[in-house]
Scaffold this motif. Structure first.
Motif, PDB file in Angstrom:
ATOM      1  N   PRO A  62      56.131   0.727  96.388  1.00 40.04           N
ATOM      2  CA  PRO A  62      55.432  -0.531  96.698  1.00 40.04           C
ATOM      3  C   PRO A  62      54.308  -0.810  95.704  1.00 40.04           C
ATOM      4  O   PRO A  62      53.640   0.108  95.217  1.00 40.04           O
ATOM      5  CB  PRO A  62      54.868  -0.283  98.102  1.00 40.04           C
ATOM      6  CG  PRO A  62      55.683   0.830  98.665  1.00 40.04           C
ATOM      7  CD  PRO A  62      56.064   1.684  97.497  1.00 40.04           C
ATOM      8  N   VAL A  63      54.118  -2.083  95.415  1.00 36.90           N
ATOM      9  CA  VAL A  63      53.011  -2.497  94.556  1.00 36.90           C
ATOM     10  C   VAL A  63      52.321  -3.690  95.193  1.00 36.90           C
ATOM     11  O   VAL A  63      52.970  -4.628  95.656  1.00 36.90           O
ATOM     12  CB  VAL A  63      53.491  -2.823  93.119  1.00 36.90           C
ATOM     13  CG1 VAL A  63      54.561  -3.900  93.113  1.00 36.90           C
ATOM     14  CG2 VAL A  63      52.320  -3.245  92.233  1.00 36.90           C
ATOM     15  N   LEU A  64      51.009  -3.618  95.257  1.00 37.48           N
ATOM     16  CA  LEU A  64      50.186  -4.688  95.796  1.00 37.48           C
ATOM     17  C   LEU A  64      49.519  -5.416  94.637  1.00 37.48           C
ATOM     18  O   LEU A  64      49.021  -4.782  93.707  1.00 37.48           O
ATOM     19  CB  LEU A  64      49.097  -4.124  96.718  1.00 37.48           C
ATOM     20  CG  LEU A  64      49.525  -3.156  97.822  1.00 37.48           C
ATOM     21  CD1 LEU A  64      48.294  -2.630  98.557  1.00 37.48           C
ATOM     22  CD2 LEU A  64      50.473  -3.831  98.786  1.00 37.48           C
ATOM     23  N   ALA A  65      49.514  -6.732  94.685  1.00 35.46           N
ATOM     24  CA  ALA A  65      48.790  -7.527  93.693  1.00 35.46           C
ATOM     25  C   ALA A  65      47.625  -8.198  94.391  1.00 35.46           C
ATOM     26  O   ALA A  65      47.807  -8.906  95.385  1.00 35.46           O
ATOM     27  CB  ALA A  65      49.711  -8.564  93.059  1.00 35.46           C
ATOM     28  N   LEU A  66      46.433  -7.977  93.872  1.00 34.97           N
ATOM     29  CA  LEU A  66      45.217  -8.454  94.524  1.00 34.97           C
ATOM     30  C   LEU A  66      44.458  -9.376  93.591  1.00 34.97           C
ATOM     31  O   LEU A  66      44.261  -9.074  92.411  1.00 34.97           O
ATOM     32  CB  LEU A  66      44.342  -7.263  94.911  1.00 34.97           C
ATOM     33  CG  LEU A  66      43.045  -7.554  95.632  1.00 34.97           C
ATOM     34  CD1 LEU A  66      42.733  -6.442  96.631  1.00 34.97           C
ATOM     35  CD2 LEU A  66      41.860  -7.705  94.650  1.00 34.97           C
ATOM     36  N   ALA A  67      44.027 -10.507  94.112  1.00 40.44           N
ATOM     37  CA  ALA A  67      43.185 -11.444  93.374  1.00 40.44           C
ATOM     38  C   ALA A  67      41.746 -11.284  93.847  1.00 40.44           C
ATOM     39  O   ALA A  67      41.458 -11.409  95.040  1.00 40.44           O
ATOM     40  CB  ALA A  67      43.652 -12.878  93.605  1.00 40.44           C
TER      41      ALA A  67
ATOM     42  N   PRO B 182      41.038 -13.055  98.958  1.00 39.15           N
ATOM     43  CA  PRO B 182      39.896 -13.256  99.860  1.00 39.15           C
ATOM     44  C   PRO B 182      40.115 -14.370 100.883  1.00 39.15           C
ATOM     45  O   PRO B 182      40.760 -15.382 100.595  1.00 39.15           O
ATOM     46  CB  PRO B 182      38.763 -13.628  98.899  1.00 39.15           C
ATOM     47  CG  PRO B 182      39.464 -14.216  97.711  1.00 39.15           C
ATOM     48  CD  PRO B 182      40.757 -13.489  97.584  1.00 39.15           C
ATOM     49  N   ARG B 183      39.558 -14.164 102.058  1.00 36.31           N
ATOM     50  CA  ARG B 183      39.692 -15.147 103.136  1.00 36.31           C
ATOM     51  C   ARG B 183      39.095 -16.494 102.761  1.00 36.31           C
ATOM     52  O   ARG B 183      39.628 -17.540 103.131  1.00 36.31           O
ATOM     53  CB  ARG B 183      39.021 -14.625 104.415  1.00 36.31           C
ATOM     54  CG  ARG B 183      39.151 -15.588 105.600  1.00 36.31           C
ATOM     55  CD  ARG B 183      38.649 -14.991 106.890  1.00 36.31           C
ATOM     56  NE  ARG B 183      39.443 -13.843 107.304  1.00 36.31           N
ATOM     57  CZ  ARG B 183      40.628 -13.933 107.924  1.00 36.31           C
ATOM     58  NH1 ARG B 183      41.167 -15.113 108.170  1.00 36.31           N
ATOM     59  NH2 ARG B 183      41.260 -12.835 108.283  1.00 36.31           N
TER      60      ARG B 183
ATOM     61  N   ASP C 195      51.082   1.417  94.373  1.00 42.33           N
ATOM     62  CA  ASP C 195      50.325   1.005  93.196  1.00 42.33           C
ATOM     63  C   ASP C 195      49.625  -0.324  93.476  1.00 42.33           C
ATOM     64  O   ASP C 195      50.066  -1.107  94.323  1.00 42.33           O
ATOM     65  CB  ASP C 195      51.244   0.857  91.980  1.00 42.33           C
ATOM     66  CG  ASP C 195      51.765   2.199  91.478  1.00 42.33           C
ATOM     67  OD1 ASP C 195      51.154   3.240  91.801  1.00 42.33           O
ATOM     68  OD2 ASP C 195      52.793   2.211  90.775  1.00 42.33           O
ATOM     69  N   LEU C 196      48.540  -0.564  92.742  1.00 44.39           N
ATOM     70  CA  LEU C 196      47.721  -1.749  92.956  1.00 44.39           C
ATOM     71  C   LEU C 196      47.459  -2.440  91.626  1.00 44.39           C
ATOM     72  O   LEU C 196      47.063  -1.792  90.649  1.00 44.39           O
ATOM     73  CB  LEU C 196      46.392  -1.346  93.602  1.00 44.39           C
ATOM     74  CG  LEU C 196      45.315  -2.425  93.767  1.00 44.39           C
ATOM     75  CD1 LEU C 196      45.757  -3.473  94.784  1.00 44.39           C
ATOM     76  CD2 LEU C 196      43.989  -1.789  94.193  1.00 44.39           C
ATOM     77  N   VAL C 197      47.690  -3.746  91.581  1.00 45.21           N
ATOM     78  CA  VAL C 197      47.325  -4.559  90.421  1.00 45.21           C
ATOM     79  C   VAL C 197      46.121  -5.412  90.821  1.00 45.21           C
ATOM     80  O   VAL C 197      46.194  -6.183  91.781  1.00 45.21           O
ATOM     81  CB  VAL C 197      48.492  -5.467  89.975  1.00 45.21           C
ATOM     82  CG1 VAL C 197      48.079  -6.292  88.757  1.00 45.21           C
ATOM     83  CG2 VAL C 197      49.730  -4.642  89.673  1.00 45.21           C
ATOM     84  N   VAL C 198      45.019  -5.230  90.120  1.00 38.29           N
ATOM     85  CA  VAL C 198      43.803  -5.992  90.396  1.00 38.29           C
ATOM     86  C   VAL C 198      43.705  -7.116  89.372  1.00 38.29           C
ATOM     87  O   VAL C 198      43.461  -6.878  88.189  1.00 38.29           O
ATOM     88  CB  VAL C 198      42.553  -5.098  90.343  1.00 38.29           C
ATOM     89  CG1 VAL C 198      41.302  -5.919  90.664  1.00 38.29           C
ATOM     90  CG2 VAL C 198      42.684  -3.925  91.312  1.00 38.29           C
ATOM     91  N   ASP C 199      43.945  -8.332  89.842  1.00 40.52           N
ATOM     92  CA  ASP C 199      43.991  -9.554  89.039  1.00 40.52           C
ATOM     93  C   ASP C 199      45.233  -9.559  88.134  1.00 40.52           C
ATOM     94  O   ASP C 199      45.723  -8.511  87.731  1.00 40.52           O
ATOM     95  CB  ASP C 199      42.700  -9.780  88.262  1.00 40.52           C
ATOM     96  CG  ASP C 199      41.534 -10.126  89.186  1.00 40.52           C
ATOM     97  OD1 ASP C 199      41.778 -10.746  90.233  1.00 40.52           O
ATOM     98  OD2 ASP C 199      40.385  -9.769  88.868  1.00 40.52           O
ATOM     99  N   THR C 200      45.713 -10.758  87.835  1.00 41.49           N
ATOM    100  CA  THR C 200      47.045 -10.870  87.220  1.00 41.49           C
ATOM    101  C   THR C 200      47.078 -11.803  86.011  1.00 41.49           C
ATOM    102  O   THR C 200      48.148 -12.263  85.629  1.00 41.49           O
ATOM    103  CB  THR C 200      48.072 -11.343  88.274  1.00 41.49           C
ATOM    104  OG1 THR C 200      47.644 -12.604  88.823  1.00 41.49           O
ATOM    105  CG2 THR C 200      48.240 -10.327  89.389  1.00 41.49           C
ATOM    106  N   GLY C 201      45.933 -12.064  85.410  1.00 37.87           N
ATOM    107  CA  GLY C 201      45.918 -12.818  84.172  1.00 37.87           C
ATOM    108  C   GLY C 201      46.285 -14.283  84.315  1.00 37.87           C
ATOM    109  O   GLY C 201      46.232 -14.861  85.396  1.00 37.87           O
ATOM    110  N   MET C 202      46.692 -14.873  83.205  1.00 33.17           N
ATOM    111  CA  MET C 202      46.891 -16.315  83.109  1.00 33.17           C
ATOM    112  C   MET C 202      48.275 -16.785  83.528  1.00 33.17           C
ATOM    113  O   MET C 202      48.485 -17.977  83.758  1.00 33.17           O
ATOM    114  CB  MET C 202      46.635 -16.757  81.667  1.00 33.17           C
ATOM    115  CG  MET C 202      45.194 -16.623  81.221  1.00 33.17           C
ATOM    116  SD  MET C 202      44.107 -17.841  81.994  1.00 33.17           S
ATOM    117  CE  MET C 202      44.745 -19.359  81.296  1.00 33.17           C
ATOM    118  N   GLY C 203      49.255 -15.902  83.549  1.00 37.66           N
ATOM    119  CA  GLY C 203      50.606 -16.317  83.913  1.00 37.66           C
ATOM    120  C   GLY C 203      51.353 -17.011  82.781  1.00 37.66           C
ATOM    121  O   GLY C 203      52.357 -17.678  83.027  1.00 37.66           O
ATOM    122  N   LEU C 204      50.915 -16.828  81.545  1.00 31.67           N
ATOM    123  CA  LEU C 204      51.577 -17.467  80.404  1.00 31.67           C
ATOM    124  C   LEU C 204      52.861 -16.738  80.013  1.00 31.67           C
ATOM    125  O   LEU C 204      53.770 -17.332  79.447  1.00 31.67           O
ATOM    126  CB  LEU C 204      50.624 -17.527  79.212  1.00 31.67           C
ATOM    127  CG  LEU C 204      49.430 -18.464  79.408  1.00 31.67           C
ATOM    128  CD1 LEU C 204      48.373 -18.197  78.355  1.00 31.67           C
ATOM    129  CD2 LEU C 204      49.874 -19.913  79.369  1.00 31.67           C
TER     130      LEU C 204
END
Length: 236
Positions: free
Chosen positions: A63-68, A88-89, A40-49
């Motif tokens: 497995p889960v990937l978190a991508l910014a 990103p690099r 599974d893939l999470v694209v962007d993860t919000g504010m973290g509040l």
């Protein structure tokens, strides 16, 4: 696990959108969960509040990937919750420290009403900090993210920010644009923005054969609407 801080909406069988409606609208960004057959893939993860991972209804052991898509605060707040962190690099080293100069977290601490409801008892804006989240995989143009039954190619899309990337599922025509393109007012006048680079990104996206696009903010859009957004931007 339910959490009324987040609003969830099923977009299709494999895609769920989460938003944070109590966050100031300027900083409230889309969070995308994309289910694959093996990963599974999470694209962007919000504010973290509030913790994000517990509300995603993930499959234990899968497995889960978190991508910014870039390092701005509204896209990386929950990144540290995940063991596999992609980004990103251009800004890769900064994920280990999350500096205000790149994330703009300091701007959020200073606005008058950052939330319309407290994320936790006693929370105050001055307490807001981004957790360090060193990348475990650095992404470049053309890299492939394989979820088993589908894959996404990484596109470098600078302009809004120097490190902006998007993801394109060429087989199914599904595009995640981050803040490079979305169906609201596009920001190109913040520190790090580059109008010339943004115009080149728009020209590139003009020919991308999408079926549906999911941005970092606002509603999803089809190919016709994406071309309208691009044409409006290039006409400025």
């Amino acid at each position: 696990m339910s959490d009324d801080w987040f609003v969830r909406r099923s977009v299709d069988r494999q895609t769920t959108l989460l938003t944070e409606p109590y966050v100031d609208s300027y900083f409230s960004a889309n969070i995308w969960l994309v289910r694959g057959s093996e990963v599974d893939l999470v694209v962007d993860t919000g504010m973290g509040l509030r913790p994000l991972r517990p509300v995603l209804d993930l499959t234990p052991g899968k497995p889960v990937l978190a991508l910014a898509t870039h390092i701005h605060l509204d896209h990386v707040g929950g990144l540290a919750e995940f063991g596999h962190r992609l980004g990103p690099r251009q800004s890769a080293e900064a994920f280990a420290t999350m500096p205000d100069a790149l994330t703009f977290a300091d701007e959020y601490r200073e606005i008058a009403e950052p939330v319309s409801r407290l994320p936790s008892p006693g929370w105050v804006p001055a307490d807001y900090r981004l957790m360090p989240a060193p990348l475990t995989r650095i992404l470049d143009e053309g890299d492939v993210i394989d979820l088993g039954d589908r894959s996404f190619r990484v596109l470098e899309l600078p302009g809004h920010s120097p490190d902006g990337i998007g993801l394109f599922d060429e087989k199914n025509g599904v595009f995640f644009g981050g803040d490079a393109i979305y169906d609201e007012e596009l920001l190109d006048d913040i520190p790090g923005s580059d109008n010339a680079a943004y115009r080149r990104t728009m020209e590139r996206l003009k020919t991308l054969p999408i079926r549906i696009g999911h941005g970092g903010h606002g509603p999803s859009f089809d190919a016709k609407r994406m071309r309208e957004i691009i044409d409006d931007y290039l006409a400025k």
